[in-house]
Scaffold this active site. Structure first.
Site, PDB file in Angstrom:
ATOM      1  CE  LYS A  75     -13.465  10.444 -19.697  1.00 42.15           C
ATOM      2  NZ  LYS A  75     -12.597  11.641 -19.852  1.00 42.15           N
ATOM      3  CB  SER A 162     -14.246  13.876 -22.593  1.00 42.10           C
ATOM      4  OG  SER A 162     -13.085  13.506 -21.844  1.00 42.10           O
ATOM      5  CB  SER A 186     -11.405  15.738 -20.009  1.00 42.87           C
ATOM      6  OG  SER A 186     -11.347  15.973 -21.390  1.00 42.87           O
TER       7      SER A 186
END
Length: 496
Positions: A75, A162, A186
């Site tokens: 990420k 996210s 997330s």
């Protein structure tokens, strides 16, 4: 090729039936095929050097770990030395850190090959991966790359957030594992929507050094993979004390699981009534009941439990989140690093224009709310009270553990993946209250939680459930998840 397990690919690499270059070429080809899903912000142009190194280890018969030659994604809020690390924000669109996050370095040192950095909601503030300056990420389920294409023109199904980019990268077969972050769900939220496994470890088990902070007291590096075995493999490599992160602990957990004959016999499974909440779909409620029966038939006892402060948790989480966001975002002032406004005049004007143009509306609104809650006239009414409520929420979990509960079984999300057009009808603050309802209590309590896919909904999308366990009981958590995984035999995207 990359819709199987790490162990199977490793066996082929070790047996010379496959070489690392083939695996990585396949990974990059797949990324190109599904480019429109927008799961990556940047690709690793130095992967070839890692491939050469990995091949040498195999030639010498000394692979560093099961991850030798295995493609992974990270990420884009984890620092990788001299590599763009943007957090999906204009504020950091040209930021190249001078060091690598500890968990990323551990993966690289174990032979894993970084494919690229994945898309995310700006500064991890969101539940849909819809707010990145690089555009939204699209769920592979329901897309033209799935067996059931019900995606409409100019609309699609969200992957959750996210960490949606990492989830889509794994679900679409670009990589076998990915790093996400989990502050209120997330990692588990997109894992649920994309039909993969998502693990939020115990707070302190994995180092946060090099993870660009959102909420320091809740942020956890998280793991996304196709199955429980791969998740355990990645966790085992990354966990441990880090002198660069004072919140880490020295825990050498034994994660050895019996993958052929896992058992839940003797486990006490708690079913919290408060998670049967408004908005929970009938399909997820049915799957929840079905899995409770599966565990009971496997020898576990099923016990109703009460978590009375759950109803306050999302409000408490929101206040604490915004207070810490206001503090963490103060560093982006256009002076030391990141975007700097070209506004001429005094420093104050430069500061204001930098932050206004560098942050999106979601980030700015959280900063404003956090500063409001932290005002000297408000702190005791909001921030301090929220801290007290957080303690009560943690006590709910501790009370369950003291009663002998080994695992809490709950939904992960309230529905399967919604359409983008439906998702954006509510702003991110409203969506957070919906999307994070079942997931953020584990972050408030610091305990480990995992989302695992169970079945497909009537419209053909993954339905997942969540398991939570006492702190540092990852082995019990993973063992129970493995039992469910074996029982339901969920087929990943390419197996449907």
């Amino acid at each position: 090729m990359l819709q199987t397990s790490i162990k199977k690919i490793h066996g082929k690499l070790k047996g010379s039936n496959l070489n690392t270059a083939e695996v990585i070429v396949n990974s990059f080809k797949r990324a190109e095929q599904v480019l429109e899903l927008n799961s990556f912000i940047s690709m690793n142009n130095n992967a070839g050097l890692q491939v050469e190194s990995s091949n040498e280890y195999f030639k010498n018969g000394k692979p560093r770990s099961l991850l030798e030659g295995i493609p992974i994604a990270v990420k884009d809020n984890f620092c990788v030395k001299d590599t763009l690390t943007t957090c999906g924000s204009k504020m950091l669109q040209n930021f190249r850190p001078k060091y690598t996050a500890t968990v990323v370095q551990k993966l690289l040192d174990s032979g894993a090959i970084l494919v690229g950095k994945t898309n995310m909601d700006e500064f991890a503030m969101g539940s849909g991966t819809t707010t990145s300056i690089f555009g939204p990420t699209k769920n592979i389920w329901g897309s033209r790359f799935s067996n059931l294409c019900i995606q409409e023109k100019n609309d699609w199904f969200i992957p959750g957030g996210s960490s949606g980019g990492s989830a889509v990268a794994v679900a679409s077969g670009i990589c076998l594992g990915a790093l996400g972050s989990d502050t209120g769900g997330s990692c588990r939220n997109p894992a649920s929507y994309c039909g993969i496994v998502g693990l939020k470890p115990t707070y302190g088990l994995l180092s946060r050094y090099g993870l660009i902070p959102l909420v320091n007291s809740m942020d956890v590096p998280a793991i996304m993979a196709l199955n429980v075995e791969d998740t355990a493999c990645l966790l085992g490599i990354m966990m441990g004390r880090d002198e660069n992160d004072s919140t880490t602990v020295s825990k050498n957990l034994n994660l050895a699981l019996n993958y052929s004959s896992s058992s839940v016999k003797g486990l006490k499974i708690g079913i919290p009534a408060e998670y049967n909440c408004q908005g929970l779909s009938d399909e997820i409620r049915s799957a929840w009941n079905d899995i409770a029966k599966v565990l009971y038939q496997g020898g576990a006892s099923i016990v109703p439990v009460s978590m009375p402060h759950t109803k306050y948790s999302i409000v408490c989480y929101s206040i604490l989140n915004q207070c810490e966001v206001a503090s963490n975002m103060a560093r982006y002032d256009g002076i030391e690093f990141g975007l700097r406004s070209k506004e001429k005049g005094n420093r104050k004007n430069s500061y204001v224009t930098t932050r206004y143009s560098g942050f999106n509306e979601v980030v700015r609104s959280r900063i404003i709310a956090g500063n409001f809650f932290l005002l000297s006239s408000n702190s005791n009414k909001y921030y301090e009270k929220a801290l007290k409520v957080r303690r009560l929420i943690a006590d709910d979990f501790n009370n369950a553990w003291r009663k002998g509960i080994n695992i809490l079984l709950t939904p992960t999300t309230l529905t399967d993946a919604p359409k983008y057009s439906e998702y954006i009808k509510k702003d991110e603050r409203e969506q957070s209250a919906i999307q994070d309802y079942c997931t953020q209590p584990a972050n408030m309590a610091g305990c480990p939680a995992i989302s695992i896919p169970i079945e497909l909904s009537k419209k053909g999308f993954p339905i997942s459930l969540q398991l939570m366990a006492p702190k540092f009981e990852e082995k019990t958590l993973l063992g129970c998840a493995l039992y469910i995984e074996n029982a339901v035999n969920f087929k990943n995207m390419n197996e449907q």
